[in-house]
Design a protein around this motif. Structure first.
Motif, PDB file in Angstrom:
ATOM      1  N   CYS A 298      25.640 -29.488 -43.913  1.00 50.88           N
ATOM      2  CA  CYS A 298      26.348 -28.803 -44.976  1.00 50.88           C
ATOM      3  C   CYS A 298      25.780 -29.275 -46.304  1.00 50.88           C
ATOM      4  CB  CYS A 298      27.842 -29.115 -44.893  1.00 50.88           C
ATOM      5  SG  CYS A 298      28.858 -28.299 -46.144  1.00 50.88           S
TER       6      CYS A 298
ATOM      7  N   LEU B 246      30.648 -34.539 -48.314  1.00 46.16           N
ATOM      8  CA  LEU B 246      30.715 -33.496 -47.304  1.00 46.16           C
ATOM      9  C   LEU B 246      30.640 -34.102 -45.915  1.00 46.16           C
ATOM     10  CD1 LEU B 246      28.118 -31.063 -48.932  1.00 46.16           C
ATOM     11  CD2 LEU B 246      30.615 -30.954 -49.157  1.00 46.16           C
TER      12      LEU B 246
ATOM     13  N   GLY C  96      25.753 -33.362 -46.428  1.00 51.02           N
ATOM     14  CA  GLY C  96      26.549 -34.077 -45.460  1.00 51.02           C
ATOM     15  C   GLY C  96      25.661 -34.886 -44.547  1.00 51.02           C
TER      16      GLY C  96
ATOM     17  N   CYS D  59      32.562 -27.640 -42.386  1.00 49.49           N
ATOM     18  CA  CYS D  59      32.202 -28.586 -43.428  1.00 49.49           C
ATOM     19  C   CYS D  59      33.441 -28.854 -44.258  1.00 49.49           C
ATOM     20  CB  CYS D  59      31.083 -28.023 -44.298  1.00 49.49           C
ATOM     21  SG  CYS D  59      30.685 -29.010 -45.762  1.00 49.49           S
TER      22      CYS D  59
ATOM     23  N   GLU E 260      30.481 -32.842 -41.840  1.00 52.16           N
ATOM     24  CA  GLU E 260      30.348 -31.749 -40.888  1.00 52.16           C
ATOM     25  C   GLU E 260      31.007 -32.099 -39.564  1.00 52.16           C
ATOM     26  OE1 GLU E 260      26.267 -31.963 -43.088  1.00 52.16           O
ATOM     27  OE2 GLU E 260      27.758 -33.371 -42.277  1.00 52.16           O
TER      28      GLU E 260
ATOM     29  N   ALA F  75      34.847 -30.754 -47.480  1.00 51.03           N
ATOM     30  CA  ALA F  75      34.546 -31.445 -48.720  1.00 51.03           C
ATOM     31  C   ALA F  75      35.687 -32.381 -49.080  1.00 51.03           C
ATOM     32  CB  ALA F  75      34.307 -30.449 -49.849  1.00 51.03           C
TER      33      ALA F  75
END
Length: 116
Positions: free
Chosen positions: A95, A4, A107, A22, A6, A24
């Motif tokens: 996140c 993750l 994250g 965020c 951010e 992924a």
């Protein structure tokens, strides 16, 4: 497991808005719970908002009415729109993902600073 990242943090004046994003490393169809947490220096990490695959949301009382969390499973993104920001919103925002297979993945965090 998913990674993750951010983005979207920064310095804003009280009353302003920010959209935190965020990203992924893959789709997140298989991750039921996605969320945003924050931590200020000397304080414990706290939930800001979370969202499930079913669309259920949960918000901290301190941000209810001025924050909205959303997710796009295919794109693997989870956004947090924050409005009417207050100095007490200043924190590192993280996140997080929980697919129920070993707890939370976090994250690196993005700094939000709200000046007054």
């Amino acid at each position: 497991q998913v990674q993750l990242v951010e983005s979207g943090g920064g310095l804003v004046q009280a009353g302003g808005s920010l959209k935190l994003s965020c990203a992924a490393s893959r789709s997140i169809f298989d991750i039921n719970l996605m969320g945003w947490y924050r931590q200020a220096p000397g304080k414990q990490r706290e939930l800001v908002a979370s969202i499930t695959n079913a669309g259920s949301t949960d918000y901290a009382d301190s941000v209810k009415g001025r924050s909205t969390i959303s997710r796009d499973n295919a794109k693997g993104t989870v956004n947090l729109q924050m409005n009417d920001l207050k100095p007490e919103d200043t924190a590192v925002y993280y996140c997080a993902a929980n697919g129920g297979r070993g707890g939370w993945t976090w994250g690196q965090g993005t700094q939000v600073t709200v000046s007054s």
